[in-house]
Design a protein around this motif. Structure first.
Motif, PDB file in Angstrom:
ATOM      1  N   ASN A  75       0.850  -1.192   0.000  1.00 42.89           N
ATOM      2  CA  ASN A  75       0.000   0.000   0.000  1.00 42.89           C
ATOM      3  C   ASN A  75       0.885   1.242   0.000  1.00 42.89           C
ATOM      4  N   ILE A  89      -5.112   3.216   3.334  1.00 41.45           N
ATOM      5  CA  ILE A  89      -6.359   2.581   2.940  1.00 41.45           C
ATOM      6  C   ILE A  89      -6.559   1.312   3.769  1.00 41.45           C
ATOM      7  N   ASN A  91      -7.491  -2.290   3.770  1.00 39.60           N
ATOM      8  CA  ASN A  91      -7.694  -3.426   2.862  1.00 39.60           C
ATOM      9  C   ASN A  91      -6.913  -4.643   3.343  1.00 39.60           C
ATOM     10  N   ASP A 121     -13.048   3.453   4.547  1.00 42.48           N
ATOM     11  CA  ASP A 121     -11.866   2.868   3.900  1.00 42.48           C
ATOM     12  C   ASP A 121     -10.578   3.428   4.498  1.00 42.48           C
ATOM     13  N   ARG A 188     -17.079  -3.366  -6.447  1.00 44.05           N
ATOM     14  CA  ARG A 188     -15.946  -4.290  -6.437  1.00 44.05           C
ATOM     15  C   ARG A 188     -16.509  -5.559  -7.042  1.00 44.05           C
ATOM     16  N   SER A 193     -19.521   0.532  -3.668  1.00 39.14           N
ATOM     17  CA  SER A 193     -18.515   0.903  -2.684  1.00 39.14           C
ATOM     18  C   SER A 193     -19.181   1.194  -1.346  1.00 39.14           C
ATOM     19  N   GLY A 212      -3.586   2.701  -3.484  1.00 40.31           N
ATOM     20  CA  GLY A 212      -4.516   2.996  -2.407  1.00 40.31           C
ATOM     21  C   GLY A 212      -3.800   3.476  -1.153  1.00 40.31           C
ATOM     22  N   LYS A 229      -9.639   2.784  -3.150  1.00 41.48           N
ATOM     23  CA  LYS A 229      -9.411   1.410  -3.589  1.00 41.48           C
ATOM     24  C   LYS A 229      -9.641   1.272  -5.087  1.00 41.48           C
TER      25      LYS A 229
END
Length: 377
Positions: A75, A89, A91, A121, A188, A193, A212, A229
């Motif tokens: 990232n 972000i 994730n 996020d 996604r 989102s 991201g 993202k």
């Protein structure tokens, strides 16, 4: 520029598909766009080397989970305090207890995920270091120092896309323009989102692995937003380049850093009776997961039961489950927990990664009576 103007004038005189009435409706907007593309960008200010050199030390590279099944393991992040607080972000890269954080000069640190708000996020990572160059995010109670930028604003995007920077190399820099400020009809796979607010849609290509958590700034280095993202437009099936305005993240950033944050992800949990027994297990849908032998076993499907709802929906062994509804799944344990919280009837939407593709599917939820809650001790 003279050549562009002459060419545009020739089009107006010789092409019949631009009528006089067009110049008062959609045709006018189209014509203005052409003028901007041909001529306007030459008048927009550009970032200079001094600004880029000043911003680079405030960016970090983050390396963590991933590397399996074509999931990238990196990232971007940006420093928001001199004491090592980093915004990035939220994730799968953060799906482990610690991550590796690399500063602009190549120094490596072990970073701990301090907190996250999946609905925004956003995650905050902390490293043990002081006197670091950083962006000032201000005190939310005093008002946001990050007014929303207007469409047409020239921006610069900084990110560790495609794992270009792994040591003291600078992160990538791309210049562009804010094309719009709008809510995203994104997905996604085919999924919307989870971020509910307005974002900056930009014409710089930032929708890349690793980007991201990066940032967009004005050409003079003022922080505007965090790069989001990888998502697609649900209507056009095209990838979207966007950034979340810092004004939307400022409150959560401050609260996580000060230890006063309560994630909205837990809001529904507070409404459930204590000791409530899970209503469903993954096998109720025909999904057998990998054995949950470590604290964060990735949510891979081990096998699919014949004749099950999962088989009918097309799920396969080795699929990695990323989302249940709008909840990001970080491990087998989280997947089983989310499945257990489902209510009888209706459907549940799953997002899975299969090799390089994101696949969305829906499974019918069986009708089932909930067992009584376990007594508290």
């Amino acid at each position: 520029m003279k050549h562009h103007a002459l060419h545009l004038r020739k089009m107006l005189h010789t092409n019949r598909w631009i009528s006089k009435s067009d110049l008062h409706g959609p045709g006018l907007a189209w014509l203005m766009s052409i003028c901007f593309l041909l001529c306007g960008s030459q008048f927009l200010p550009a970032a200079d080397d001094e600004m880029i050199t000043e911003v680079q030390p405030k960016l970090v590279k983050i390396f963590g989970a991933g590397g399996l099944r074509n999931l990238y393991s990196y990232n971007t992040g940006f420093l928001i305090s001199s004491e090592g607080h980093i915004a990035t972000i939220w994730n799968h890269v953060l799906d482990q207890n610690t991550v590796t954080v690399i500063l602009h000069d190549g120094r490596r640190y072990e970073g701990k995920v301090l907190g996250a708000e999946p609905g925004l996020d956003l995650a905050i990572v902390k490293i043990d270091e002081t006197q670091l160059e950083h962006f000032e995010i201000g005190d939310p109670s005093s008002g946001s120092p990050f007014p929303l930028a207007a469409p047409g604003t020239r921006i610069v995007a900084f990110s560790n896309m495609f794992k270009v920077a792994t040591g003291d190399e600078p992160v990538s820099v791309i210049q562009g323009v804010i094309a719009a400020r709008t809510k995203l009809p994104t997905r996604r796979g085919a999924y919307e989102s989870s971020f509910p607010g307005e974002v900056y849609v930009i014409d710089a290509i930032t929708n890349n692995p690793g980007a991201g958590g990066g940032i967009v700034t004005t050409v003079d280095g003022r922080l505007l937003g965090m790069i989001g993202k990888e998502v697609k437009n649900a209507d056009l099936n095209t990838w979207v380049n966007y950034a979340i305005p810092i004004s939307h993240l400022q409150q959560a950033m401050t609260e996580i850093m000060t230890g006063n944050f309560r994630s909205s992800k837990n809001t529904d949990d507070d409404k459930k009776p204590a000791g409530q027994v899970p209503l469903f297990h993954s096998t109720d849908f025909g999904i057998v997961m990998l054995p949950n032998v470590v604290p964060r076993t990735p949510a891979y499907v081990d096998r699919i039961l014949p004749g099950s709802a999962a088989e009918v929906a097309g799920l396969k062994p080795n699929d990695l489950i990323l989302f249940v509804g709008d909840e990001l799944i970080q491990s087998c344990g989280e997947f089983l927990d989310q499945i257990g919280r489902l209510e009888s009837g209706g459907k549940v939407k799953l997002i899975v990664r299969r090799e390089n593709a994101l696949i969305t599917t829906e499974l019918p939820i069986p009708r089932k009576s909930r067992p009584p809650a376990k007594p508290l001790r």
